[in-house]
Design a protein around this motif. Structure first.
Motif, PDB file in Angstrom:
ATOM      1  N   HIS A  29       0.862  -1.240   0.048  1.00  0.00           N
ATOM      2  CA  HIS A  29      -0.007   0.098  -0.104  1.00  0.00           C
ATOM      3  C   HIS A  29       0.771   1.379   0.056  1.00  0.00           C
ATOM      4  CE1 HIS A  29      -3.582   2.621   0.722  1.00  0.00           C
ATOM      5  NE2 HIS A  29      -2.953   3.159   1.847  1.00  0.00           N
ATOM      6  N   ILE A  30       1.958   1.179   0.976  1.00  0.00           N
ATOM      7  CA  ILE A  30       2.528   2.627   1.043  1.00  0.00           C
ATOM      8  C   ILE A  30       3.483   2.601  -0.276  1.00  0.00           C
ATOM      9  CG2 ILE A  30       4.858   3.354   1.849  1.00  0.00           C
ATOM     10  CD1 ILE A  30       3.717   1.802   4.465  1.00  0.00           C
ATOM     11  N   THR A  31       3.946   1.401  -0.978  1.00  0.00           N
ATOM     12  CA  THR A  31       4.692   1.573  -2.454  1.00  0.00           C
ATOM     13  C   THR A  31       3.507   2.313  -3.360  1.00  0.00           C
ATOM     14  OG1 THR A  31       6.032  -0.166  -1.606  1.00  0.00           O
ATOM     15  CG2 THR A  31       5.740   0.606  -4.240  1.00  0.00           C
ATOM     16  N   HIS A  32       2.480   1.735  -3.397  1.00  0.00           N
ATOM     17  CA  HIS A  32       1.305   2.334  -4.232  1.00  0.00           C
ATOM     18  C   HIS A  32       1.370   3.862  -4.103  1.00  0.00           C
ATOM     19  CE1 HIS A  32      -2.855   3.282  -5.454  1.00  0.00           C
ATOM     20  NE2 HIS A  32      -2.222   3.335  -6.372  1.00  0.00           N
ATOM     21  N   LEU A  33       1.183   4.374  -2.771  1.00  0.00           N
ATOM     22  CA  LEU A  33       1.196   5.704  -2.393  1.00  0.00           C
ATOM     23  C   LEU A  33       2.229   6.328  -3.015  1.00  0.00           C
ATOM     24  CD1 LEU A  33      -0.657   5.459   0.875  1.00  0.00           C
ATOM     25  CD2 LEU A  33      -1.780   6.211  -1.415  1.00  0.00           C
ATOM     26  N   LEU A  34       3.413   5.786  -2.746  1.00  0.00           N
ATOM     27  CA  LEU A  34       4.641   6.564  -3.343  1.00  0.00           C
ATOM     28  C   LEU A  34       4.796   6.755  -4.927  1.00  0.00           C
ATOM     29  CD1 LEU A  34       7.027   5.018  -0.659  1.00  0.00           C
ATOM     30  CD2 LEU A  34       6.077   7.513  -0.827  1.00  0.00           C
ATOM     31  N   VAL A  35       4.448   5.619  -5.499  1.00  0.00           N
ATOM     32  CA  VAL A  35       4.276   5.793  -6.896  1.00  0.00           C
ATOM     33  C   VAL A  35       3.234   6.761  -7.338  1.00  0.00           C
ATOM     34  CG1 VAL A  35       3.582   4.418  -9.096  1.00  0.00           C
ATOM     35  CG2 VAL A  35       4.900   3.291  -7.315  1.00  0.00           C
ATOM     36  N   HIS A  36       2.107   6.718  -6.902  1.00  0.00           N
ATOM     37  CA  HIS A  36       1.175   7.950  -7.054  1.00  0.00           C
ATOM     38  C   HIS A  36       1.589   9.144  -6.993  1.00  0.00           C
ATOM     39  CE1 HIS A  36      -3.086   9.298  -7.203  1.00  0.00           C
ATOM     40  NE2 HIS A  36      -2.715   9.992  -6.283  1.00  0.00           N
ATOM     41  N   ALA A  37       2.629   9.262  -5.692  1.00  0.00           N
ATOM     42  CA  ALA A  37       2.898  10.829  -5.621  1.00  0.00           C
ATOM     43  C   ALA A  37       4.040  11.081  -6.206  1.00  0.00           C
ATOM     44  CB  ALA A  37       3.544  10.918  -4.072  1.00  0.00           C
ATOM     45  N   VAL A  38       4.929  10.245  -6.808  1.00  0.00           N
ATOM     46  CA  VAL A  38       6.096  10.504  -7.817  1.00  0.00           C
ATOM     47  C   VAL A  38       5.280  10.852  -9.210  1.00  0.00           C
ATOM     48  CG1 VAL A  38       7.904   9.546  -9.137  1.00  0.00           C
ATOM     49  CG2 VAL A  38       7.742   9.127  -6.772  1.00  0.00           C
ATOM     50  N   LEU A  39       4.215  10.263  -9.584  1.00  0.00           N
ATOM     51  CA  LEU A  39       3.446  10.504 -10.759  1.00  0.00           C
ATOM     52  C   LEU A  39       2.955  11.812 -10.767  1.00  0.00           C
ATOM     53  CD1 LEU A  39       1.759   7.222 -11.604  1.00  0.00           C
ATOM     54  CD2 LEU A  39       3.770   8.239 -13.053  1.00  0.00           C
ATOM     55  N   HIS A  40       2.479  12.337  -9.628  1.00  0.00           N
ATOM     56  CA  HIS A  40       2.132  13.775  -9.346  1.00  0.00           C
ATOM     57  C   HIS A  40       2.974  14.703  -9.452  1.00  0.00           C
ATOM     58  CE1 HIS A  40      -2.376  13.439  -8.367  1.00  0.00           C
ATOM     59  NE2 HIS A  40      -1.975  12.953  -7.188  1.00  0.00           N
ATOM     60  N   LEU A  41       4.421  14.340  -8.995  1.00  0.00           N
ATOM     61  CA  LEU A  41       5.600  15.326  -9.142  1.00  0.00           C
ATOM     62  C   LEU A  41       5.967  15.461 -10.739  1.00  0.00           C
ATOM     63  CD1 LEU A  41       7.914  14.084  -6.396  1.00  0.00           C
ATOM     64  CD2 LEU A  41       6.117  16.053  -6.289  1.00  0.00           C
ATOM     65  N   LEU A  42       5.747  14.512 -11.342  1.00  0.00           N
ATOM     66  CA  LEU A  42       5.947  14.236 -12.739  1.00  0.00           C
ATOM     67  C   LEU A  42       4.960  14.859 -13.746  1.00  0.00           C
ATOM     68  CD1 LEU A  42       7.656  10.947 -12.944  1.00  0.00           C
ATOM     69  CD2 LEU A  42       8.842  13.061 -13.219  1.00  0.00           C
ATOM     70  N   GLY A  43       3.914  15.363 -13.043  1.00  0.00           N
ATOM     71  CA  GLY A  43       2.656  15.937 -13.974  1.00  0.00           C
ATOM     72  C   GLY A  43       1.510  15.229 -14.205  1.00  0.00           C
ATOM     73  N   PHE A  44       1.525  14.175 -13.737  1.00  0.00           N
ATOM     74  CA  PHE A  44       0.458  13.339 -13.686  1.00  0.00           C
ATOM     75  C   PHE A  44      -0.819  13.606 -12.772  1.00  0.00           C
ATOM     76  CE2 PHE A  44       3.437  10.766 -15.829  1.00  0.00           C
ATOM     77  CZ  PHE A  44       2.766  10.207 -17.014  1.00  0.00           C
ATOM     78  N   ASP A  45      -2.188  13.573 -13.170  1.00  0.00           N
ATOM     79  CA  ASP A  45      -3.135  13.904 -12.197  1.00  0.00           C
ATOM     80  C   ASP A  45      -4.562  13.163 -12.436  1.00  0.00           C
ATOM     81  OD1 ASP A  45      -4.273  15.442  -9.980  1.00  0.00           O
ATOM     82  OD2 ASP A  45      -3.689  17.350 -10.955  1.00  0.00           O
ATOM     83  N   HIS A  46      -5.315  13.326 -11.593  1.00  0.00           N
ATOM     84  CA  HIS A  46      -6.609  12.476 -11.390  1.00  0.00           C
ATOM     85  C   HIS A  46      -7.785  13.406 -11.386  1.00  0.00           C
ATOM     86  CE1 HIS A  46      -6.217  12.519  -7.239  1.00  0.00           C
ATOM     87  NE2 HIS A  46      -4.789  12.107  -7.487  1.00  0.00           N
TER      88      HIS A  46
END
Length: 167
Positions: free
Chosen positions: A119-136
């Motif tokens: 779960h933590i890894t998922h949240l971290l991948v999610h956060a890194v994607l946000h830093l790279l400009g991805f959003d939802h």
């Protein structure tokens, strides 16, 4: 190292937040074909009180949440469902900051029946994607971001965090 981790809540040490953050960042960059050696992501492992304070300060939501991210620049795609442009190498290299809250993360992992590290890894991948400009925020962007998360986690040997029966 792609990530620099600051531990404010010592309980993160047992879960090896530094290793989880580095693995999540590396896997995300590898999936996107980016050079992780050209960038730095700062990760703060904190408790619910600290993240509630950050959430109030930056989002006007005075409550705990699982993870927050602050990109160093706006990188979002102008067209819904399109991938954002990759950050330029050779610039500052600082992609942004991530804060993650121990109690909320563990409670959420327990509630959905997932191993905390997954779960933590998922949240971290999610956060890194946000830093790279991805959003939802837009449906098309959410679909793209979710597909990216599932693909990255799959390469890491972690099952999809999303339900398959959306009906």
């Amino acid at each position: 190292m792609l990530t620099e981790t600051l531990i404010e809540d010592e309980r993160w040490r047992e879960l090896r937040l530094d290793s989880l953050a580095e693995a999540a960042g590396q896997a995300t960059f590898e999936h996107l074909g980016l050079d992780p050696d050209a960038f730095v992501i700062s990760v703060l492992g904190c408790d619910d009180a600290r993240i509630a304070s950050l959430n109030a300060m930056f989002r006007d939501r005075p409550k705990a949440t699982d993870v927050l991210s602050w990109p160093s620049a706006e990188r979002g795609a102008p067209v819904a469902g399109a991938a954002p442009e990759a950050p330029e190498t050779g610039m500052d290299g600082e992609l942004g900051d991530v804060a993650i809250a121990f109690d909320t993360c563990l409670a959420d992992a327990d509630a959905i029946g997932r191993p905390p590290a997954d779960h933590i890894t998922h949240l971290l991948v999610h956060a890194v994607l946000h830093l790279l400009g991805f959003d939802h925020l837009r449906d098309e962007d959410a679909t793209l971001m979710e597909a990216m998360e599932v693909a990255i986690l799959g390469k890491m040997g972690i099952d999809t965090p999303y339900c398959d029966d959306r009906g």
